[in-house]
Each structure stands twice: as structure tokens, then as C-alpha cells.
Design a protein around this motif. Sequence first.
Motif, mmCIF file in Angstrom:
data_model
loop_
_atom_site.group_PDB
_atom_site.id
_atom_site.type_symbol
_atom_site.label_atom_id
_atom_site.label_comp_id
_atom_site.label_asym_id
_atom_site.label_seq_id
_atom_site.Cartn_x
_atom_site.Cartn_y
_atom_site.Cartn_z
ATOM 1 N N TYR A 1 -2.654 -24.803 60.090
ATOM 2 C CA TYR A 1 -2.655 -23.337 60.225
ATOM 3 C C TYR A 1 -3.869 -22.738 59.517
ATOM 4 N N GLU A 2 -4.177 -23.257 58.332
ATOM 5 C CA GLU A 2 -5.352 -22.770 57.600
ATOM 6 C C GLU A 2 -6.630 -23.070 58.370
ATOM 7 N N LEU A 3 -6.702 -24.248 58.988
ATOM 8 C CA LEU A 3 -7.870 -24.588 59.795
ATOM 9 C C LEU A 3 -7.988 -23.676 61.008
ATOM 10 N N MET A 4 -6.868 -23.310 61.581
ATOM 11 C CA MET A 4 -6.880 -22.376 62.708
ATOM 12 C C MET A 4 -7.418 -21.021 62.269
ATOM 13 N N GLU A 5 -6.957 -20.539 61.116
ATOM 14 C CA GLU A 5 -7.409 -19.249 60.601
ATOM 15 C C GLU A 5 -8.895 -19.277 60.259
ATOM 16 N N LEU A 6 -9.339 -20.357 59.634
ATOM 17 C CA LEU A 6 -10.738 -20.473 59.226
ATOM 18 C C LEU A 6 -11.685 -20.609 60.411
ATOM 19 N N SER A 7 -11.275 -21.375 61.400
ATOM 20 C CA SER A 7 -12.160 -21.688 62.520
ATOM 21 C C SER A 7 -12.104 -20.666 63.642
ATOM 22 N N GLY A 8 -10.969 -19.962 63.757
ATOM 23 C CA GLY A 8 -10.806 -19.029 64.864
ATOM 24 C C GLY A 8 -10.553 -19.726 66.188
ATOM 25 N N ARG A 9 -10.233 -21.010 66.128
ATOM 26 C CA ARG A 9 -9.993 -21.787 67.347
ATOM 27 C C ARG A 9 -8.532 -21.701 67.774
#
Length: 227
Positions: free
Chosen positions: A202-210
Motif C-alpha cells: 500500500y505504501e508503494l502504491m501511494e509513493l509510486s502513484g501506480r
Amino acid sequence: MFYWLLKYIVLGPILRLIFRPQVDGLKNVPASGPAILAGNHLSFSDSIFMPLVVKRRVTFVAKAEYFTGTGLKGWLTKMFFTATGCIPVDRTGGDAARAALDTQLRVLRSGEIAGIYPEGTRSPDGRLYRGKTGVARLALESGAPVIPVAMLNTDVIQPTGKLVPKLMRVKIRFGAPMQFSRYAGKAGDRMVERAITDEIMYELMELSGREYVDVYAQKLKLAAAPA
């Protein structure tokens, strides 16, 4: 010694000059002590640019075959994986996932940084896919913080299948350290490991915008492969 020579004298300065890394949140990487850098995986070049911008050594694992090739291609492959901080794991004599985990645990227990791609393979289309729970097991068994790392445009710089990268500025974003001490002693609990992994993704989704897809990328690749 070879790693540092290539990073700061031979290869690193050239890559910095050409690709001019734009990095946000690098202060989130601790100056000392163990840490896990967990990144999304868009391109082969992720393993070049992520270690390039971190002052400390970042250690990934790679299959042993990459270090035993012959001829010029074999030598170049070995030099690349050595230069990017990878260490070989023998995948022929047992559980490859456990061997990789044990190797990374040794790295963390020596106070160093371990790099890992929770998706387990490169994204086939740029979207973010379901993470495998090895990253959670690593965090629980080592007690090290997890720093999510978003590779923002490496799929544009070097798409899958392209040997020559596009010359443009690489962009990377480091998130705040994630601590999972509240789950101490829960290593091996599948529900806990899944919850931790999903939190990291989830954090990676938020950071990347992917866009996030709750399917393993490898499963999608296998389904799309010719019979």
C-alpha cells in the motif's frame, strides 16, 4: 572493493552525469544499522539506480547462474551483478526462497542494508502487483525497518526487452521507515505476514502513484505465455 570502485570511480559518476537522479526522501535511509529497502520493480535498471543513489551498500540476491557464465557475455553478467551488490544463491539444491531469505538475513544481522522486490519479478505493464510475503518474514526475523522505495520512471528509461536505455532523468522516492515490532514473535504466521506485506505494498502504491492489482505478477506472466 570492486563494488565501491565501480560505484564511486568507474561507473557511478558516468551514470550520475547521464541520468541525473532526482531523489526524494533519501534521508529516510538510516546512516547505520540494518534496513530493508523494498521497491517496486519496473525495469532491469532498478538494480542499478537504487544502489547508485544510496551512500551505503545495498545487497540484493541473484541466482548463482548469473555468476558462472562463460565467454564475454558471462563475464559482463558477473561483473554487473557484482557491481550492483548482488550475492549468488544456489537454487538447485532446495528451496530457493528460503536460501534467498537466509542470505538476506545474514546481511541484515551484520548491520547492513538488504534490497528486495516484494513483487518477485518485474511488472509486465507498469502496474503494481501483489507482494510475496518474503519481505514480511525478513522484517519479522531481523527486526529491521522496511523503507519503501518507489521507482517512478525506470520502465520508460529501459522498458523490458530493451537493451539500450533512454537518456532521461531517473526519479526515485524513498518513503518513511516502517516498523513492525508490534508483531514480534509472529514470524511464520501467514495472516500476520500477509498483513505486513499488504501494508508495504500500500505504501508503494501511494509513493509510486501506480495502479495496484491484487494478483501475483508471475501468475499473470505465466497465463500470458504461449502454451
